[in-house]
Design an enzyme around this catalytic site. Structure first.
Site, short mmCIF file in Angstrom:
data_model
loop_
_atom_site.label_atom_id
_atom_site.label_comp_id
_atom_site.label_asym_id
_atom_site.label_seq_id
_atom_site.Cartn_x
_atom_site.Cartn_y
_atom_site.Cartn_z
N ASP A 277 -32.47 42.95 -26.46
CA ASP A 277 -31.23 42.26 -26.14
C ASP A 277 -30.91 42.37 -24.63
O ASP A 277 -31.14 43.42 -24.03
CB ASP A 277 -30.10 42.92 -26.94
N GLU B 227 -47.74 52.56 -27.72
CA GLU B 227 -48.25 53.80 -28.33
C GLU B 227 -48.64 53.55 -29.78
O GLU B 227 -49.33 54.35 -30.39
CB GLU B 227 -47.16 54.90 -28.31
C1 NOJ Z 1 -27.07 39.01 -26.46
C2 NOJ Z 1 -26.80 38.84 -27.91
O1 NOJ Z 1 -27.70 37.91 -28.43
C3 NOJ Z 1 -25.36 38.42 -28.02
O2 NOJ Z 1 -25.05 37.99 -29.31
C4 NOJ Z 1 -24.50 39.59 -27.59
O3 NOJ Z 1 -23.16 39.18 -27.55
C5 NOJ Z 1 -24.90 40.08 -26.20
N1 NOJ Z 1 -26.31 40.10 -25.98
C6 NOJ Z 1 -24.40 41.46 -25.99
O4 NOJ Z 1 -25.20 42.38 -26.70
#
Ligand code: NOJ
Ligand code: MG
Length: 536
Positions: A209, A263
């Site tokens: 993310d 790993e």
């Molecule tokens: C990207 C995620 O896909 C989104 O849904 C989220 O609000 C933000 N990152 C923060 O984690």
């Protein structure tokens, strides 16, 4: 010849051949009547995944969370929130998917935690706390205000004042989601152990993310104004994020994450890369690898016409390094449903495009039944983005509306009250109804996935552009003596397609012309896409 083709396919890793299916568990299937989907709910629908033919699932966060941001605000990285079930349910999911030959990747959220995470609670306890440095703390500016002008993506200053310790902490997103300080080696070690925890439990990889925002400028320099900004754009876009995004350190931290994943044999690291196609190449890495699959949203961001799409596709292929493996995303929990933006008719072409281009396709649960944006009344808005930056059409609830399994109450999603509105088109768009219609979009997905798997030219073949004209997007996929021509009529009127060969029609988006022989030209109906096998 056969041997060479087999070898080419065999050389690909599983994730290069795979079709990925994203599941946001909250919106997939509720098993216990609380109106929110859960892991036992996912377990109820493994037959659907198998019938559809997907090879891998990307599961959105299932970790303990106050749920202020759809579970991306995580309070414990190594557990399952009771809302979703238990760790035992999770282990069962891994085993059941693997039993069916389906891989599982998890969301990994390295940039921030919830403010309820024990690490942050400890960090904010005092300036001398052992974990103080695990987050990004800074003294106020001389006037007592925030340390600099950095903006949160979710609105307002990215700095939140902490009265008790007299400093500000930094948050790229919600103030309840403080950013971890990736410069601290202890943080990097702790996060590497999070990866190992799940890898040892058998997960096949991760989607990382917000991968571009791990590190910020240590000098805390102000971001400059965005030259293209105008008052119609959301206020968080007022500044150009030079000093908070895409810092070189962030990319090095991704190399460290990749080394941890490596790993373990045969795992994959995909990652969220928002923004411009030109930047995506960096996320593959050079001498030290970063992501296997930096996620590419070019199709979702493109204008939907043959010329614009042709441009986006070419720009993307040109932007990635020589040996990089491409990928194509046509849906997701942060993106408007294509069925709404391009319309139901063209969403068939979107499926055909993503499943015939060279590279790994990703789609979002519900795309296969043509789910559209579901309107959400004011008082039911759940997305903090829309509540904090209202009026710019940023609400992500409409694409997160729950999956519909049948024409019954709440589409079979829940016996209770669904956490978001279900939408008014359940009778027309649900899995059971569309399964009963062999010409439906659902069947098109199934047929395309099966065709891709059984056709080496589609999984492993070369991509060759063909000049698109007359509203028809064209390209070829080729391997050894097999050449496929894909032609998608991107407009709502019939178009003539000419090519200099005899061909067999392998699949039409309307699913009614298979096996036709075509000499030199054919008429594509309004919105029709075709896959032709050229005679050699
Ligand atoms: C990207 C995620 O896909 C989104 O849904 C989220 O609000 C933000 N990152 C923060 O984690
Ligand atoms: Mg539930």
């Amino acid at each position: 010849m056969r041997g060479a083709v087999d070898e080419r396919v065999a050389r690909l890793a599983w994730w290069q051949k795979a079709v990925f299916y994203q599941i946001a568990p909250l919106s997939f299937q509720d098993s216990d009547g609380d109106g929110k989907g859960d892991i036992p709910g996912v377990l109820q629908h493994l037959d659907h995944l198998e019938w559809l033919g997907v090879d891998a699932v990307w599961l959105c966060p299932v970790f303990p969370s106050p749920m202020l941001d759809f579970g991306y605000d995580i309070a414990d990285f190594c557990a399952v929130d009771p809302l979703f079930g238990s760790l035992a349910d999770f282990d069962l999911l891994v085993a059941e998917l693997h039993g069916r030959g389906i891989k599982l990747i998890l969301d990994f959220v390295p940039n921030h935690t919830s403010d309820q995470h024990p690490w942050f609670i400890e960090s904010r306890r005092s300036r001398t706390s052992a974990k103080r440095d695990w987050y990004v703390w800074a003294d106020p500016a001389p006037d007592g205000g925030p340390p600099n002008n950095w903006l949160s993506r979710f609105g307002g200053s990215a700095w939140e004042w902490d009265q008790d310790t007299g400093q500000y902490y930094y948050h790229s997103f919600l103030k309840e989601m403080p950013d971890l300080n990736w410069r601290d080696p202890q943080v990097r070690r702790a996060m590497a152990d999070v990866l190992r925890f799940w890898l040892k439990r058998g997960v096949d990889g991760f989607r990382v993310d917000a991968s571009a925002v791990l590190a910020e400028d240590p000098l805390l320099r102000d971001d400059p104004p965005e030259p293209d900004f105008d008052e119609n754009k959301p206020p968080p876009q007022r500044l150009r994020r030079i000093f908070t995004d895409d810092r070189p350190e962030s990319l090095h931290y991704l190399e460290q994450l990749r080394a941890v994943v490596d790993e373990f044999p045969d795992r994959v690291l995909a990652g969220e890369v928002q923004g411009k196609t030109e930047r995506i190449g960096h996320f593959y890495g050079n001498s030290r690898p970063r992501f296997h699959l930096p996620l590419n949203f070019a199709l979702l961001d493109a204008e939907w016409n043959a010329v614009a799409l042709q441009g986006q596709i070419d720009a993307y292929y040109n932007a990635i390094p020589d040996k990089a493996w491409p990928d194509w995303v046509i849906g997701g929990h942060d993106k408007k449903r294509l069925a709404s933006t391009v319309g139901a008719a063209q969403s068939r072409n979107a499926a055909m495009l993503a499943l015939t281009l060279k590279g790994t396709p990703f789609f979002f649960a519900g795309d296969e039944i043509g789910m559209e944006q579901v309107p959400v009344p004011r008082d039911r808005i759940r997305d903090p983005f829309e509540r904090l930056v209202p009026g710019y059409d940023l609400n992500r609830d409409p694409e997160r509306s729950p999956m519909r399994w049948d024409a019954g109450r709440n589409g079979g999603f829940t016996a209770g009250e669904p956490w978001l509105p279900m939408g008014g088109d359940i009778a027309a768009r649900n899995v059971r109804t569309l399964k009963g219609d062999e010409k439906s979009l659902l069947w098109l997905y199934r047929r395309l996935i099966a065709l891709r798997r059984s056709t080496p030219a589609l999984t492993a073949g070369d991509y060759q552009p063909v000049r698109s004209r007359n509203d028809v997007l064209c390209f070829k996929r080729m391997l050894a003596n097999d050449t496929l021509l894909i032609a998608l009529n991107c407009c709502h009127q019939p178009r003539r397609l000419e090519f200099d060969a005899t061909a067999t029609l392998v699949l039409s988006t309307q699913l009614d012309r298979d096996g036709e022989t075509i000499r030199d030209a054919t008429i594509l109906r309004a919105d029709e896409g075709v896959i032709l096998r050229l005679d050699t």
